[in-house]
Design an enzyme around this catalytic site. Structure first.
Site, PDB file in Angstrom:
ATOM      1  N   LYS A  37       5.217  13.901  -3.290  1.00  0.00           N
ATOM      2  CA  LYS A  37       4.195  13.826  -4.296  1.00  0.00           C
ATOM      3  C   LYS A  37       3.921  15.192  -4.509  1.00  0.00           C
ATOM      4  CE  LYS A  37      -0.252  12.036  -5.518  1.00  0.00           C
ATOM      5  NZ  LYS A  37      -1.325  11.317  -5.183  1.00  0.00           N
ATOM      6  N   SER A 112      -2.632   7.875  -8.021  1.00  0.00           N
ATOM      7  CA  SER A 112      -2.148   8.772  -8.333  1.00  0.00           C
ATOM      8  C   SER A 112      -0.577   9.157  -8.189  1.00  0.00           C
ATOM      9  CB  SER A 112      -3.012  10.075  -8.103  1.00  0.00           C
ATOM     10  OG  SER A 112      -2.915  10.233  -7.049  1.00  0.00           O
ATOM     11  N   SER A 136      -4.827   5.708  -4.201  1.00  0.00           N
ATOM     12  CA  SER A 136      -3.911   6.469  -4.681  1.00  0.00           C
ATOM     13  C   SER A 136      -2.272   6.199  -4.259  1.00  0.00           C
ATOM     14  CB  SER A 136      -4.061   8.013  -5.049  1.00  0.00           C
ATOM     15  OG  SER A 136      -5.154   8.317  -5.823  1.00  0.00           O
TER      16      SER A 136
END
Length: 546
Positions: A37, A112, A136
């Site tokens: 990420k 996210s 997330s």
């Protein structure tokens, strides 16, 4: 998956091959490709957090989590898209583009950690690093039918991660199986002096954390789920009865109230402190929803912050009794699965609803695992999450594996120990539990007796004690007990502390297993108060005597 904006950066094939060539072929993750990420540092490459303005400066070193995966033999292939600055649960708040669920181009991917989830679900990689502050990692896991592990805060280092809310951030993993998650978890859990919030794994789990999870709680009321989610949730509840030995209901209101503090309370000030400097001046490189949300943190005052801490302390105290009698809590990961059009029409409201069941976990210092739970009637993935107290990560992974139909061997009974069933003052958190803990015992599992036992409140001075007696006419659902692993030499010492009419005998558990436990002589309870209807000693203590 053509056209999905998964990546903010793909490594050149030559770099991937070079890194693969350095990997130890005997390492536990040898050759496993993984995605990162893009709020987590990879040496030599920028960390953008989905803000193109940060793309010019490469990281000088890899985050600790990345380094540990490299040492375990894994090979990075790129950085993945996310809701900008890890602020969002929908996967649409990125100048690099909005991801969608692998099951539907019309439905959000969740965020996210949107790119990481879709990269795993689509088969691009078997493993991805993500982060989970408010859900997330778990939300996109649910929306894409994969496994998302949110460990106990501090077990996995946050060094080299661009913070969102530093006290709550967790580096997490996304995989297609619990087995793969377990291998990655073992590689990632290390104390790290570079992370001031790093915590070691305790040598023994906290007293109330069982080695084997058998009692799972579910909410006792309506959850206001979207109709397709409601139908899938009902199916998940039916399935749970084949996985857990006992399913009980609890009030989750205080959990949800705590979760609302994350975006409605002073923790927005922490988010502004972490990333506010990147939000001025405004420009096309910033997602307008992210900027609008985070900028609210600028106006939160010191008294607001301390009032929020006080409110959280009250809510934490209200949630803690839940863990006295259950091992884990199962919840739907989200209340529904919105479309991209729904988010465009109401970006803040839809996002807030998506996080209903995830935002409380880090505020209350809990660990969680999101797992697939089949499909809704419309074919979209449906997911549930198992939540448990801090440092219950290992048995929680075992529970998740059982749910997913993967092997999860029961923890062995260590040599030199015996199983001892307790039904009263030696239960976790009660006055004599310290005797088990100081003797080297640990909670093996929660259980109930076989039918036919009755429970009595014994009279006498000192600590209130129960008497468990097999009368033959006790309730079919049995009496709640805990089964502890205790060193052999400690059992006799414990017996010496138990007054008549109590003694050691054989107790039959709900699954037919016989174990040693504390029983009362039947003649010794003639003048005692029958509290069998409470179902267990902890509940009986809340009943008035007489």
């Amino acid at each position: 998956m053509t056209g999905q904006p998964l990546w903010t950066l793909k490594l050149d094939r030559s770099e991937v091959d070079e890194l693969a060539g350095r990997a130890d072929p005997e390492a536990p993750l040898a050759g496993v490709r993984f995605a990162i990420k893009d709020n987590i540092d990879l040496a030599g490459h920028p960390t953008t957090a989905a803000c193109p303005a940060l793309a010019a400066k490469p990281a000088g070193a890899s985050a600790t989590a990345v380094r540990l995966l490299l040492e375990a033999g894994a090979v990075p292939v790129g950085k993945t898209n996310l809701d900008q600055f890890a602020t969002g649960l929908v996967g649409t708040r990125s100048p690099y583009g909005a991801c969608h669920s692998v099951a539907s181009p019309a439905h959000v991917s969740g965020g996210s950690s949107s790119g990481s989830a879709v990269a795993v679900a689509s088969g691009a990689v078997p493993l991805a690093l993500a982060t989970d502050t408010a859900g997330s990692g778990r939300v996109p896991a649910a929306f894409n039918g994969i496994v998302g592990v949110k460990p106990t805060r501090g077990l996995v280092s946050n060094a080299g991660v661009l913070p969102a809310v530093a006290d709550l951030d967790c580096v997490t993993t996304l995989t297609r199986t619990v087995a793969a998650a377990r291998t990655a978890f073992a590689a990632l859990v290390r104390t790290d002096p570079q992370d001031p919030r790093s915590r070691p794994t305790p040598p023994r789990p906290p007293a109330g954390v069982a080695a084997r999870m058998r009692v799972v709680a579910v909410p006792d009321g309506d959850l206001d789920l979207d109709p397709p989610h409601e139908e899938a949730w009902r199916a998940a509840l039916d399935r749970l009865r084949g996985v857990a030995a006992h399913v009980v209901t609890v009030d989750i209101g205080p959990f949800l109230d705590a979760g609302r503090l994350l975006y409605e309370g002073p923790w927005l000030a922490a988010r502004y402190a972490a990333i506010g400097r990147y939000l001025e001046p405004d420009g096309p490189h910033l997602d307008p929803t992210v900027r609008r949300i985070v900028m609210r943190g600028r106006d939160i005052t010191g008294p607001d912050v301390f009032a929020g801490f006080e409110r959280l302390a009250v809510l934490r105290a209200q949630t803690e009794p839940v863990w006295a009698d259950v091992d884990a809590l199962m919840l739907p990961t989200t209340p529904g699965h919105p479309r991209l059009a729904d988010v465009a029409a109401d970006p803040v409201g839809v996002n807030a609803r998506v996080g209903t069941f995830t935002t409380f976990a880090n505020l209350l210092d809990l660990c969680a695992v999101a797992v697939p739970a089949g499909e809704r009637a419309d074919g979209l993935p449906f997911g549930v999450q198992f939540v448990a107290p801090a440092f219950a990560d290992a048995p929680l992974l075992d529970l998740a594996a059982s749910w997913c139909g993967e092997p999860a061997a029961p923890p062995p009974n260590p040599p030199g120990t015996a199983l001892l069933a307790v039904a009263g003052a030696h239960l976790s958190g009660l006055p004599l539990n310290h005797e088990l803990v100081s003797a080297g015992g640990r909670l093996a599992f929660r259980a109930r007796t076989a039918p036919g036992y009755r429970l009595y409140r014994l009279s006498g001075p000192g600590v209130p004690r129960p008497g468990l007696v097999r009368t033959g006419d006790g309730p079919a659902e049995g009496i709640a007990v805990e089964v502890w692993q205790v060193p052999h030499q400690a059992v006799g010492g414990l017996l010496d502390t138990v007054p008549a009419p109590l003694g050691l005998g054989r107790i039959e558990l709900d699954d037919g297993t016989p174990v040693t436990g504390f029983l009362a002589a039947e003649h010794g309870v003639r003048d005692a108060t029958d509290v069998t209807s409470a179902g267990g000693w902890r509940a009986a203590l809340n009943q008035p005597p007489g």
